[in-house]
Design an enzyme around this catalytic site. Structure first.
Site, PDB file in Angstrom:
ATOM      1  N   ASP A   8       0.866  -1.181   0.000  1.00  0.00           N
ATOM      2  CA  ASP A   8       0.000   0.000   0.000  1.00  0.00           C
ATOM      3  C   ASP A   8       0.907   1.235   0.000  1.00  0.00           C
ATOM      4  O   ASP A   8       1.653   1.458   0.965  1.00  0.00           O
ATOM      5  CB  ASP A   8      -0.874  -0.050   1.258  1.00  0.00           C
ATOM      6  CG  ASP A   8      -1.756   1.175   1.415  1.00  0.00           C
ATOM      7  OD1 ASP A   8      -1.620   2.148   0.642  1.00  0.00           O
ATOM      8  OD2 ASP A   8      -2.605   1.153   2.329  1.00  0.00           O
TER       9      ASP A   8
ATOM     10  N   SER B 194      -2.015  15.072 -13.551  1.00  0.00           N
ATOM     11  CA  SER B 194      -3.310  15.098 -14.250  1.00  0.00           C
ATOM     12  C   SER B 194      -3.577  16.478 -14.815  1.00  0.00           C
ATOM     13  O   SER B 194      -3.076  17.488 -14.299  1.00  0.00           O
ATOM     14  CB  SER B 194      -4.417  14.748 -13.247  1.00  0.00           C
ATOM     15  OG  SER B 194      -5.676  14.960 -13.822  1.00  0.00           O
TER      16      SER B 194
ATOM     17  N   TYR C  75      -9.151  15.523  -4.530  1.00  0.00           N
ATOM     18  CA  TYR C  75      -8.259  14.869  -5.501  1.00  0.00           C
ATOM     19  C   TYR C  75      -7.401  15.872  -6.271  1.00  0.00           C
ATOM     20  O   TYR C  75      -6.184  15.674  -6.405  1.00  0.00           O
ATOM     21  CB  TYR C  75      -9.134  14.067  -6.476  1.00  0.00           C
ATOM     22  CG  TYR C  75      -8.434  13.455  -7.658  1.00  0.00           C
ATOM     23  CD1 TYR C  75      -7.704  12.271  -7.538  1.00  0.00           C
ATOM     24  CD2 TYR C  75      -8.525  14.038  -8.930  1.00  0.00           C
ATOM     25  CE1 TYR C  75      -7.084  11.693  -8.648  1.00  0.00           C
ATOM     26  CE2 TYR C  75      -7.913  13.464 -10.038  1.00  0.00           C
ATOM     27  CZ  TYR C  75      -7.196  12.296  -9.893  1.00  0.00           C
ATOM     28  OH  TYR C  75      -6.581  11.725 -10.988  1.00  0.00           O
TER      29      TYR C  75
ATOM     30  N   LYS D 187      -3.095  16.293  -7.234  1.00  0.00           N
ATOM     31  CA  LYS D 187      -2.462  16.265  -8.553  1.00  0.00           C
ATOM     32  C   LYS D 187      -1.632  17.531  -8.782  1.00  0.00           C
ATOM     33  O   LYS D 187      -0.559  17.483  -9.392  1.00  0.00           O
ATOM     34  CB  LYS D 187      -3.539  16.085  -9.635  1.00  0.00           C
ATOM     35  CG  LYS D 187      -4.198  14.711  -9.559  1.00  0.00           C
ATOM     36  CD  LYS D 187      -3.193  13.616  -9.895  1.00  0.00           C
ATOM     37  CE  LYS D 187      -3.516  12.278  -9.333  1.00  0.00           C
ATOM     38  NZ  LYS D 187      -2.575  11.223  -9.713  1.00  0.00           N
TER      39      LYS D 187
HETATM   40  N1  LIG Z   1      -8.025   7.709 -15.760  1.00  0.00           N
HETATM   41  C1  LIG Z   1      -7.929   9.031 -15.836  1.00  0.00           C
HETATM   42  O1  LIG Z   1      -8.777   9.706 -16.455  1.00  0.00           O
HETATM   43  C2  LIG Z   1      -6.776   9.738 -15.199  1.00  0.00           C
HETATM   44  C3  LIG Z   1      -5.943   9.121 -14.302  1.00  0.00           C
HETATM   45  N2  LIG Z   1      -4.912   9.845 -13.738  1.00  0.00           N
HETATM   46  C4  LIG Z   1      -4.035   9.224 -12.779  1.00  0.00           C
HETATM   47  O2  LIG Z   1      -3.444   8.061 -13.321  1.00  0.00           O
HETATM   48  C5  LIG Z   1      -3.096   7.165 -12.266  1.00  0.00           C
HETATM   49  C6  LIG Z   1      -3.574   5.775 -12.630  1.00  0.00           C
HETATM   50  O3  LIG Z   1      -4.989   5.769 -12.618  1.00  0.00           O
HETATM   51  P1  LIG Z   1      -5.873   4.866 -13.586  1.00  0.00           P
HETATM   52  O4  LIG Z   1      -5.043   3.883 -14.273  1.00  0.00           O
HETATM   53  O5  LIG Z   1      -6.722   5.777 -14.364  1.00  0.00           O
HETATM   54  O6  LIG Z   1      -6.861   4.177 -12.529  1.00  0.00           O
HETATM   55  P2  LIG Z   1      -6.930   2.664 -12.021  1.00  0.00           P
HETATM   56  O7  LIG Z   1      -7.908   2.698 -10.905  1.00  0.00           O
HETATM   57  O8  LIG Z   1      -7.175   1.755 -13.159  1.00  0.00           O
HETATM   58  O9  LIG Z   1      -5.464   2.399 -11.504  1.00  0.00           O
HETATM   59  C7  LIG Z   1      -4.994   2.899 -10.290  1.00  0.00           C
HETATM   60  C8  LIG Z   1      -3.988   1.914  -9.778  1.00  0.00           C
HETATM   61  O10 LIG Z   1      -3.473   2.388  -8.538  1.00  0.00           O
HETATM   62  C9  LIG Z   1      -3.515   1.309  -7.633  1.00  0.00           C
HETATM   63  N3  LIG Z   1      -3.620   1.792  -6.276  1.00  0.00           N
HETATM   64  C10 LIG Z   1      -4.639   2.473  -5.699  1.00  0.00           C
HETATM   65  N4  LIG Z   1      -4.374   2.677  -4.411  1.00  0.00           N
HETATM   66  C11 LIG Z   1      -3.172   2.115  -4.166  1.00  0.00           C
HETATM   67  C12 LIG Z   1      -2.373   1.995  -3.014  1.00  0.00           C
HETATM   68  N5  LIG Z   1      -2.767   2.487  -1.839  1.00  0.00           N
HETATM   69  N6  LIG Z   1      -1.186   1.364  -3.116  1.00  0.00           N
HETATM   70  C13 LIG Z   1      -0.776   0.848  -4.297  1.00  0.00           C
HETATM   71  N7  LIG Z   1      -1.499   0.927  -5.421  1.00  0.00           N
HETATM   72  C14 LIG Z   1      -2.679   1.556  -5.346  1.00  0.00           C
HETATM   73  C15 LIG Z   1      -4.743   0.520  -8.030  1.00  0.00           C
HETATM   74  O11 LIG Z   1      -4.728  -0.778  -7.484  1.00  0.00           O
HETATM   75  C16 LIG Z   1      -4.625   0.559  -9.525  1.00  0.00           C
HETATM   76  O12 LIG Z   1      -3.770  -0.445 -10.000  1.00  0.00           O
HETATM   77  C17 LIG Z   1      -3.727   7.745 -11.001  1.00  0.00           C
HETATM   78  O13 LIG Z   1      -2.740   8.408 -10.246  1.00  0.00           O
HETATM   79  C18 LIG Z   1      -4.738   8.739 -11.527  1.00  0.00           C
HETATM   80  O14 LIG Z   1      -4.969   9.775 -10.627  1.00  0.00           O
HETATM   81  C19 LIG Z   1      -4.655  11.121 -14.078  1.00  0.00           C
HETATM   82  C20 LIG Z   1      -5.459  11.762 -14.967  1.00  0.00           C
HETATM   83  C21 LIG Z   1      -6.576  11.121 -15.593  1.00  0.00           C
HETATM   84  C1  LIG Z   2     -10.867  10.138 -12.438  1.00  0.00           C
HETATM   85  C2  LIG Z   2     -11.220  11.196 -13.420  1.00  0.00           C
HETATM   86  O1  LIG Z   2     -12.022  10.723 -14.445  1.00  0.00           O
HETATM   87  C3  LIG Z   2     -10.019  11.736 -14.072  1.00  0.00           C
HETATM   88  O2  LIG Z   2      -8.989  11.917 -13.147  1.00  0.00           O
HETATM   89  C4  LIG Z   2      -8.269  12.914 -13.552  1.00  0.00           C
HETATM   90  O3  LIG Z   2      -7.230  13.223 -13.036  1.00  0.00           O
HETATM   91  C5  LIG Z   2      -8.878  13.596 -14.722  1.00  0.00           C
HETATM   92  O4  LIG Z   2      -8.930  14.935 -14.521  1.00  0.00           O
HETATM   93  C6  LIG Z   2     -10.235  13.024 -14.801  1.00  0.00           C
HETATM   94  O5  LIG Z   2     -11.130  13.855 -14.100  1.00  0.00           O
END
Ligand SMILES: NC(=O)C1=CN([C@@H]2O[C@H](COP(=O)(O)OP(=O)(O)OC[C@H]3O[C@@H](n4cnc5c(N)ncnc54)[C@H](O)[C@@H]3O)[C@@H](O)[C@H]2O)C=CC1
Ligand SMILES: C[C@H](O)[C@@H]1OC(=O)[C@H](O)[C@@H]1O
Length: 253
Positions: free
Chosen positions: A63, A143, A156, A160
């Site tokens: 974590d 982000s 959130y 970021k």
């Molecule tokens: N999907 C989107 O639209 C956007 C995502 N992001 C960022 O991209 C990154 C990845 O997100 P996504 O792939 O979209 O979502 P996701 O939910 O598919 O992936 C997030 C990952 O982080 C892991 N995670 C969460 N809490 C954790 C913890 N305490 N310890 C270890 N791992 C942990 C999850 O298990 C998962 O593998 C995040 O930081 C998110 O804020 C940024 C901008 C847009």
């Molecule tokens: C989780 C949201 O869809 C996503 O996270 C971000 O950081 C982007 O701005 C989107 O809002």
């Protein structure tokens, strides 16, 4: 192969953007260590995909909100894969919630995972890179939300913006060690983090309509920008940020 001979560490790499980036870095020649929180099957599947590419891979559970996860992840990766060249801080959560009744636990958990966790991970990776003595690259999955707000993201978006600010400060602190530190600003990328939010068809159409390139993002859209910042092609790039949003940010009207 832009990342031949490099070892890349990615947090939150069992799904979504982290998984795509871990596999993408391996496609460009890297060995990869993946941190994951709970999804053992997802992590093992990503490891198997990387090994199929002929690269070494290692999944380590932890974590990121716990500072000890950082030292453990970096130590195990360095021990088993030999070194740490690139660190991608990707793990994050976004439990959508209104501002006026934000539960204290939701606020604090989001801060701890997204920002505090990043701080200690980046510190641990940087210490390993300094010990190795030949530089490195650190990339934060910040982000578009570092630049703009969200009604249900008041807990959130500051994480970021904070992550990008962290990259700017550590770019200064670590420049003398040849360690480059940059942020990626994804727009809306289709992953589990926003599956529920975008299940609302009207909201999804609105979000798609804001993107000049005409579609929401896929996790694989982050691979090229990550590989670029990780590689020597970006050797004079530090303290920078790159929007990966299909043009959404600049689309006012
Ligand atoms: N999907 C989107 O639209 C956007 C995502 N992001 C960022 O991209 C990154 C990845 O997100 P996504 O792939 O979209 O979502 P996701 O939910 O598919 O992936 C997030 C990952 O982080 C892991 N995670 C969460 N809490 C954790 C913890 N305490 N310890 C270890 N791992 C942990 C999850 O298990 C998962 O593998 C995040 O930081 C998110 O804020 C940024 C901008 C847009
Ligand atoms: C989780 C949201 O869809 C996503 O996270 C971000 O950081 C982007 O701005 C989107 O809002």
């Amino acid at each position: 192969m832009l990342l031949e001979g490099k070892t890349v560490l990615v947090t939150g790499a069992s799904a979504g953007i982290g998984r795509a980036v871990a596999i993408g870095c391996a496609q460009h020649g890297a060995d990869v260590a993946l941190n994951f929180a709970r999804d053992v099957d997802g992590a093992q599947a990503a490891v198997a995909e990387i090994e199929k590419l002929g690269r070494r891979a290692l999944a380590i559970q932890g974590d990121v909100a716990d500072p000890e996860t950082a030292t453990d992840f970096v130590a195990q990766a360095a021990d088993k894969l030999g070194r740490v060249d690139v660190f991608v801080n990707n793990a994050g959560i976004c439990p959508f919630h209104a501002f006026l009744d934000m539960p204290v636990e939701t606020f604090e958990r989001t801060m701890r995972v997204n920002l505090h966790g990043a701080y200690f991970m980046v510190q641990a990776a940087a210490n390993q890179m300094v010990k190795q003595g030949d530089g490195g690259a650190i990339i934060a999955m910040s982000s578009i939300s570092a630049l703009v707000g969200g009604e249900y993201q008041t807990h959130y978006t500051p994480t970021k913006a904070g992550l990008h600010s962290l990259m700017q400060s550590v770019a200064i602190a670590l420049g003398k060690h040849g360690i480059r530190c940059n942020s990626l600003f994804p727009g809306t990328i289709l992953t589990d983090i926003n599956k529920d939010d975008l299940a609302d068809a009207e909201k999804r159409r609105y979000m798609e309509g804001r993107v000049p390139l005409g579609r929401l993002g896929q996790p694989e859209d982050l691979v090229g920008p990550t590989v670029f910042l990780a590689s020597d092609l970006a050797r004079y790039v530090t303290g920078a940020s790159l929007l990966v949003d299909g043009g959404a940010y600049v689309n006012l009207q």
